[in-house]
Write an enzyme that holds these catalytic residues in place. Structure first.
Site, PDB file in Angstrom:
ATOM      1  CG  ASP A 153       4.825   5.334   2.394  1.00  9.62           C
ATOM      2  OD1 ASP A 153       5.465   4.280   2.438  1.00  9.62           O
ATOM      3  OD2 ASP A 153       5.215   6.406   2.893  1.00  9.62           O
ATOM      4  CD1 TRP A 196       9.499   1.688   2.685  1.00 12.39           C
ATOM      5  CD2 TRP A 196       8.092   0.248   3.646  1.00 12.39           C
ATOM      6  NE1 TRP A 196       8.418   2.401   3.137  1.00 12.39           N
ATOM      7  CE2 TRP A 196       7.542   1.532   3.727  1.00 12.39           C
ATOM      8  CE3 TRP A 196       7.391  -0.846   4.188  1.00 12.39           C
ATOM      9  CZ2 TRP A 196       6.308   1.773   4.329  1.00 12.39           C
ATOM     10  CZ3 TRP A 196       6.165  -0.597   4.786  1.00 12.39           C
ATOM     11  CH2 TRP A 196       5.642   0.697   4.849  1.00 12.39           C
ATOM     12  CE1 TYR A 198      11.496  -6.014  -8.282  1.00 10.82           C
ATOM     13  CE2 TYR A 198      11.019  -8.265  -7.596  1.00 10.82           C
ATOM     14  CZ  TYR A 198      10.995  -7.274  -8.555  1.00 10.82           C
ATOM     15  OH  TYR A 198      10.452  -7.528  -9.775  1.00 10.82           O
ATOM     16  CG  ASP A 215      11.793   5.536   4.961  1.00 11.32           C
ATOM     17  OD1 ASP A 215      11.363   4.740   4.102  1.00 11.32           O
ATOM     18  OD2 ASP A 215      11.079   6.317   5.606  1.00 11.32           O
TER      19      ASP A 215
HETATM   20  C1  GLA Z   1       7.668   6.260   4.516  1.00 10.55           C
HETATM   21  C2  GLA Z   1       8.387   6.382   3.181  1.00 10.55           C
HETATM   22  C3  GLA Z   1       9.169   7.675   3.152  1.00 10.55           C
HETATM   23  C4  GLA Z   1       8.228   8.861   3.360  1.00 10.55           C
HETATM   24  C5  GLA Z   1       7.437   8.684   4.633  1.00 10.55           C
HETATM   25  C6  GLA Z   1       6.298   9.682   4.759  1.00 10.55           C
HETATM   26  O1  GLA Z   1       8.548   6.119   5.568  1.00 10.55           O
HETATM   27  O2  GLA Z   1       9.214   5.291   2.963  1.00 10.55           O
HETATM   28  O3  GLA Z   1       9.872   7.810   1.945  1.00 10.55           O
HETATM   29  O4  GLA Z   1       7.362   8.971   2.257  1.00 10.55           O
HETATM   30  O5  GLA Z   1       6.848   7.392   4.709  1.00 10.55           O
HETATM   31  O6  GLA Z   1       5.623   9.538   5.964  1.00 10.55           O
END
Ligand code: GLA
Length: 531
Positions: A153, A196, A198, A215
């Site tokens: 992440d 999040w 490309y 997300d």
């Molecule tokens: C980010 C990621 C999610 C998840 C959360 C965990 O938001 O994009 O997919 O892994 O972190 O905290």
């Protein structure tokens, strides 16, 4: 010539893919449980995966997302585990997953803190990210604990999402992490970059998949918007590297129609498929959808190609196509997708699908034989509905149109405003065929446009026409075929009529590459026609 272009040409010698990994399939804890996870929870999901037979359908990875960390030992630098949630640590959990014949996935952050630390106030996930601990953490994850997958992440590297205001360069940090993974000696680890958007063509060197959107959340608007963001990224899904549309919300609170669209489009677009619901309480209809062999075969197809948009209708619907098994072969998957809130009709012909009939056709969403298609298809779709068909044509017709939005842009990225950094991007404009083209290519030769999939049945001379929007400020540019010398194109100026720049080119039988590049700003490119 840069590496990517050379790679594309090497790959183009065969129409049938050489062996590579298909998109990752499994389960992940985040969508349903966020940070509220434990050893018993993860093990019961792994058990359910096998009991339900989903492992035989191809779902193999059990991924522990954020929430398992317990800080970091100040003296040794060693990552600690949250012993309230995992009293015996992670090793017994990983061993249990492996004992079921499954693979285990873990999670970390490129920076110091995880997203759960910032957004979910999970106080123990502070300073547990990979930054500064790349080697020691990778040794622990992959050599000691035996994980097979890692999602990395980015909250810890984004000053807007971590309390330390740490700001990292994504490419530098993800390359460092990839090197640390390699130095464990394991060459089978799948790395998912979770940035999040490309991130840039460099991501091919480090990851097997990368998130292309923010997300997902369990609502139709989220599913629809993620599909929209991925519609024109098909050029980046190649040979074991995929655009990740995020974990599945299937089986939670979407309507049955929306669940089907979600699953169908993730399959058409070759996204990783990580189930996000509670497997221990799965409804029979969810199991049926998740285990739909025909949709899964499209997702796991050996070519590893993401569907591209064949037709964007004025009614808001889309038709997407994807070759199966063999590039430019007779088998194709076609999706009729309705993102709108109205009933719509989408039509196409076998000729547009580059197939000759009669073409036996299966409805993959329903797993039913539909009959043969003689010349056209007209599909009525309820709001939010998708139908996916697989067709086997008698033969494949030559493709004449290569839209710019299916081409790979050498410097494509979505992290920084392309106008500020001057990198090419896919632009929407009603004057362009399909409503989309490529703007801001040129200035540096690497900021180029590459079709690596120009297919002709026989060697010979062909007429290639580049269509673009006339533009008073646009500079001349070059077209190079199969890595040959650039042929100069002087674009018409705004106000002058153009039918595109026509060039006679020698193409070899099978796959060819065509590249457009320039040292000044080139006009908005619409499409390439091959005759
Ligand atoms: C980010 C990621 C999610 C998840 C959360 C965990 O938001 O994009 O997919 O892994 O972190 O905290």
């Amino acid at each position: 010539m840069n590496k990517l272009i050379a790679g594309a040409i090497i790959a183009s010698t065969s129409l049938i893919a050489s062996a590579f990994e298909t998109p990752t399939m499994g389960w992940s804890s985040w969508n349903t449980y966020r940070c509220n996870i434990s050893d018993s929870l993860i093990m019961s999901q792994a058990r359910a995966m096998v009991d339900l037979g989903l492992d035989s359908a191809g779902y193999r990875y059990i991924n522990i997302d954020d929430g398992f960390q317990g800080g970091r030992d100040k003296a040794t630098g060693r990552l600690l585990i949250n012993l309230n949630r995992f009293p015996g640590g992670l090793k017994p959990v990983v061993d249990y997953i492996h004992s079921l014949g499954l693979k285990a996935g873990t999670y970390s952050d490129a920076g110091l803190n995880t997203c759960g630390n910032y957004w979910d106030r999970d106080t123990l996930s502070v300073e547990v990210g990979l930054y500064g601990h790349e080697d020691i953490d990778c040794q622990m994850f992959f050599n000691e604990l035996g994980f097979d997958f890692i999602k990395v992440d980015y909250c810890g590297g984004d000053p807007e999402q971590n309390n330390q205001r740490l700001s990292l360069d994504p490419e530098t940090q993800y390359r460092r992490i990839a090197r640390a993974i390699r130095s464990t000696g394991r060459d089978d680890i799948r790395l998912n970059v979770c940035r999040w958007d490309y991130p840039g063509t460099w991501v091919d060197d480090v990851a097997t998949s990368w998130r292309v959107t923010h997300d997902i959340w369990c609502g139709w608007e989220s599913v629809r918007d993620i599909i929209a963001e991925n519609l024109y990224l098909s050029a980046y899904a190649r040979g074991g590297h995929y655009n990740d549309m995020d974990m599945l919300e299937v089986g939670r609170t979407l309507t049955p129609t929306e669940d089907r669209t979600h699953m169908a489009m993730w399959c058409m677009m070759s996204s990783p498929l990580l189930i996000g619901c509670d497997l221990t309480t799965l409804r029979p209809e969810t199991l049926k959808l998740l285990a739909n062999k025909e949709l899964l075969a499209i997702n796991q197809d050996s070519l590893g190609r993401q569907a591209h948009v064949l037709h964007a209708d004025s009614n808001g619907g889309y038709i997407l196509v994807k070759d199966l098994k063999k590039l430019y072969g007779n088998e194709r998957a076609v999706a009729f997708y309705n993102p709108t809130d109205s009933v719509i009709v989408l039509k196409t012909t076998l000729e547009d699908l580059e197939l000759t009939g009669p073409a036996p056709c299966r409805n993959a969403t329903n797993q039913a034989y539909l009959g043969t298609v003689e010349s056209w298809m007209s599909i009525t779709l309820q709001p939010h509905e998708t139908e996916v068909y697989t067709l086997t044509g008698k033969s494949r017709l030559m493709r004449h149109r290569y839209e710019a939005e299916t081409a790979r842009l050498g410097m494509y990225q979505e992290l920084y405003n392309p106008h500020t950094v001057g990198t090419a991007y896919y632009t929407h404009d009603g004057r362009l065929s399909g409503g989309v083209g490529v703007a801001l290519a040129g200035v540096t030769p690497n900021n180029d446009i590459l079709w690596d999939d120009i297919y002709v049945p026989a060697e010979g001379d062909y007429e290639l026409t580049v269509h673009y929007l006339p533009d008073r400020d646009a500079k001349h540019f070059y077209m190079s075929v199969n890595d040959g010398d650039g042929m100069r194109i002087d674009p018409a100026k705004e106000g002058e009529s153009t039918t595109g720049a026509k060039l006679k080119c020698h193409l070899k039988s099978g796959l060819n590459s065509v590249r457009l590049f320039g040292t000044g700003r080139i006009p908005v490119i619409d499409l390439l026609e091959v005759k």
